[in-house]
Scaffold this active site. Structure first.
Site, mmCIF file in Angstrom:
data_model
loop_
_atom_site.group_PDB
_atom_site.id
_atom_site.type_symbol
_atom_site.label_atom_id
_atom_site.label_comp_id
_atom_site.label_asym_id
_atom_site.label_seq_id
_atom_site.Cartn_x
_atom_site.Cartn_y
_atom_site.Cartn_z
ATOM 1 N N SER A 28 0.746 -1.227 -0.074
ATOM 2 C CA SER A 28 -0.131 -0.152 -0.044
ATOM 3 C C SER A 28 0.869 1.389 0.196
ATOM 4 O O SER A 28 1.689 1.247 0.946
ATOM 5 C CB SER A 28 -0.961 0.020 1.240
ATOM 6 O OG SER A 28 -1.445 1.269 1.341
ATOM 7 N N HIS A 36 -1.540 -1.593 -4.261
ATOM 8 C CA HIS A 36 -2.748 -0.951 -3.467
ATOM 9 C C HIS A 36 -2.829 0.642 -3.060
ATOM 10 O O HIS A 36 -1.643 1.221 -2.751
ATOM 11 C CB HIS A 36 -2.799 -1.888 -2.098
ATOM 12 C CG HIS A 36 -3.845 -1.707 -1.296
ATOM 13 N ND1 HIS A 36 -5.050 -2.439 -1.493
ATOM 14 C CD2 HIS A 36 -4.477 -0.979 -0.518
ATOM 15 C CE1 HIS A 36 -6.135 -2.248 -0.913
ATOM 16 N NE2 HIS A 36 -5.636 -1.153 0.011
ATOM 17 N N ASP A 86 -5.002 3.545 -1.356
ATOM 18 C CA ASP A 86 -6.009 4.011 -0.334
ATOM 19 C C ASP A 86 -6.731 5.316 -0.605
ATOM 20 O O ASP A 86 -5.867 6.135 -0.473
ATOM 21 C CB ASP A 86 -5.295 3.821 0.919
ATOM 22 C CG ASP A 86 -5.035 2.339 1.427
ATOM 23 O OD1 ASP A 86 -5.935 1.690 1.365
ATOM 24 O OD2 ASP A 86 -3.697 2.062 1.808
ATOM 25 N N MET A 89 -8.922 8.194 0.617
ATOM 26 C CA MET A 89 -9.743 8.369 1.685
ATOM 27 C C MET A 89 -10.504 9.850 1.554
ATOM 28 O O MET A 89 -9.503 10.585 0.935
ATOM 29 C CB MET A 89 -8.919 8.419 2.933
ATOM 30 C CG MET A 89 -8.162 6.989 3.203
ATOM 31 S SD MET A 89 -7.386 7.042 4.640
ATOM 32 C CE MET A 89 -6.294 5.512 4.645
ATOM 33 N N HIS A 136 -8.580 1.132 -3.233
ATOM 34 C CA HIS A 136 -9.577 0.519 -2.143
ATOM 35 C C HIS A 136 -10.213 2.085 -1.982
ATOM 36 O O HIS A 136 -9.504 2.862 -1.582
ATOM 37 C CB HIS A 136 -8.484 0.252 -1.258
ATOM 38 C CG HIS A 136 -9.178 0.293 0.243
ATOM 39 N ND1 HIS A 136 -8.680 -0.242 1.371
ATOM 40 C CD2 HIS A 136 -10.524 -0.141 0.481
ATOM 41 C CE1 HIS A 136 -9.497 -0.326 2.297
ATOM 42 N NE2 HIS A 136 -10.770 -0.331 1.811
ATOM 43 N N MET A 189 -12.307 4.291 0.245
ATOM 44 C CA MET A 189 -12.887 4.473 1.595
ATOM 45 C C MET A 189 -13.373 5.829 1.506
ATOM 46 O O MET A 189 -13.183 6.801 2.085
ATOM 47 C CB MET A 189 -11.640 4.520 2.522
ATOM 48 C CG MET A 189 -11.151 3.162 2.720
ATOM 49 S SD MET A 189 -9.708 3.206 3.547
ATOM 50 C CE MET A 189 -8.619 3.176 2.199
ATOM 51 N N MET A 205 -11.364 -5.758 6.342
ATOM 52 C CA MET A 205 -10.414 -4.671 6.963
ATOM 53 C C MET A 205 -10.007 -5.335 8.477
ATOM 54 O O MET A 205 -10.836 -5.748 9.181
ATOM 55 C CB MET A 205 -11.260 -3.407 7.192
ATOM 56 C CG MET A 205 -11.181 -2.701 6.165
ATOM 57 S SD MET A 205 -9.777 -2.230 4.987
ATOM 58 C CE MET A 205 -8.696 -1.475 6.178
ATOM 59 N N ASP A 263 -6.584 -6.474 4.944
ATOM 60 C CA ASP A 263 -5.797 -5.091 4.886
ATOM 61 C C ASP A 263 -5.703 -4.600 6.223
ATOM 62 O O ASP A 263 -6.891 -4.219 6.973
ATOM 63 C CB ASP A 263 -6.660 -4.228 4.016
ATOM 64 C CG ASP A 263 -6.050 -2.874 3.758
ATOM 65 O OD1 ASP A 263 -4.950 -2.688 4.265
ATOM 66 O OD2 ASP A 263 -6.463 -1.950 2.885
HETATM 67 C C1 DX5 Z 1 -5.813 1.357 6.175
HETATM 68 C C2 DX5 Z 1 -5.578 1.236 4.729
HETATM 69 C C3 DX5 Z 1 -4.314 0.276 4.664
HETATM 70 C C4 DX5 Z 1 -3.277 0.733 5.126
HETATM 71 C C5 DX5 Z 1 -2.458 -0.502 5.551
HETATM 72 O O1 DX5 Z 1 -7.052 2.345 6.210
HETATM 73 O O2 DX5 Z 1 -6.767 0.812 4.139
HETATM 74 O O3 DX5 Z 1 -4.303 -0.177 3.351
HETATM 75 O O4 DX5 Z 1 -2.344 1.177 4.227
HETATM 76 O O5 DX5 Z 1 -1.472 -0.187 6.333
HETATM 77 P P1 DX5 Z 1 -0.719 -1.115 7.340
HETATM 78 O O6 DX5 Z 1 -0.263 -2.157 6.657
HETATM 79 O O7 DX5 Z 1 0.480 0.029 7.742
HETATM 80 O O8 DX5 Z 1 -1.562 -1.573 8.265
HETATM 81 ZN ZN ZN Z 2 -6.536 -0.268 1.947
#
Ligand code: DX5
Ligand code: ZN
Length: 219
Positions: A10, A35, A37, A39, A68, A70, A139, A177
């Site tokens: 990620s 990956h 993320d 947000m 992903h 969010m 998650m 994740d």
């Molecule tokens: C969290 C994200 C993850 C995050 C995971 O909200 O969806 O993808 O990057 O990070 P680690 O591996 O550091 O827990």
């Molecule tokens: Zn993620």
């Protein structure tokens, strides 16, 4: 089931000033997906990237880009992520009241469709779409930040979803994740996961090639 285990670093924990260099390092050392993320500061208490970063990655990343989302109202952005170059697009069940339609729309836009659930969301919410998806994302931390501690109860959820996928004769990916490191990776794979997202345990490490190889080797 195909027994291959896939590693999805990620970029949330990457150094954005060195994004191309660091992403190339993980690819050279065994990453299977990249990956991303996304947000929105509403569904999760943090703001990150949008389609621009997917577009930039697409210029040099040849492996699948695993986005992903969010964000609330993900339907509004499906076409834009397809255009930007996302290969897999995952939405959250909690913000998708018309999940079946959302999944169809992701597929119609030429991407693989993923559905994610938060730690407090029951796997039963996946029951009526399990046969339609290409990926389920469990998650194992509350989404929003990298570097959090793995929530142990996720193991039970992974086992349950593995059972649901097998029962539906589905070849969908089962991705996990949050808080994945050398120890938790083994636990989730044993429980039936086959795609592992890792942020801090790869991009947060001094030696990124070694961290990638170490995780890849235990898979
Ligand atoms: C969290 C994200 C993850 C995050 C995971 O909200 O969806 O993808 O990057 O990070 P680690 O591996 O550091 O827990
Ligand atoms: Zn993620």
């Amino acid at each position: 089931m195909n027994n291959q285990i896939y590693l999805a670093p990620s970029i949330l924990s990457a150094d954005l000033l060195k994004l191309e260099e660091q992403v190339n390092l993980v690819i050279e050392n065994g990453a299977d997906f990249i990956h991303v993320d996304v947000m929105d500061g509403h569904f999760v208490p943090n703001l990150t990237f949008g389609t621009n970063i997917v577009k930039a990655l697409k210029r040099f990343v040849k492996i699948p880009i695993d986005v992903h989302l969010m964000i609330t109202n993900p339907d509004k952005y499906i076409a834009e992520y397809a255009k930007a170059g996302a290969d897999i697009l995952t939405v959250h069940q909690e913000v998708s009241p018309h999940l079946h339609r959302t999944i169809q729309s992701i597929k119609e836009n030429g991407m693989k469709a993923g559905v994610s659930i938060n730690p407090s969301t029951s796997v039963s919410t996946l029951e009526y779409i399990i046969g339609d998806v290409d990926l389920i994302l469990i998650m194992s931390v509350n989404p929003g930040f990298g570097g959090q501690t793995f929530i142990e109860k996720s193991i039970y959820k992974i086992q349950k979803v593995r059972g649901m996928l097998d029962k539906a004769n589905s070849k969908a990916f089962l991705e996990v994740d949050g808080g994945i490191n050398l120890e938790t990776a083994k636990l989730v794979v044993k429980a039936g996961a086959n795609v592992l997202v890792a942020g801090n345990s790869i991009f947060g490490q001094k030696n990124i090639p070694e961290a990638t190889k170490n995780l890849k080797n235990i898979l």
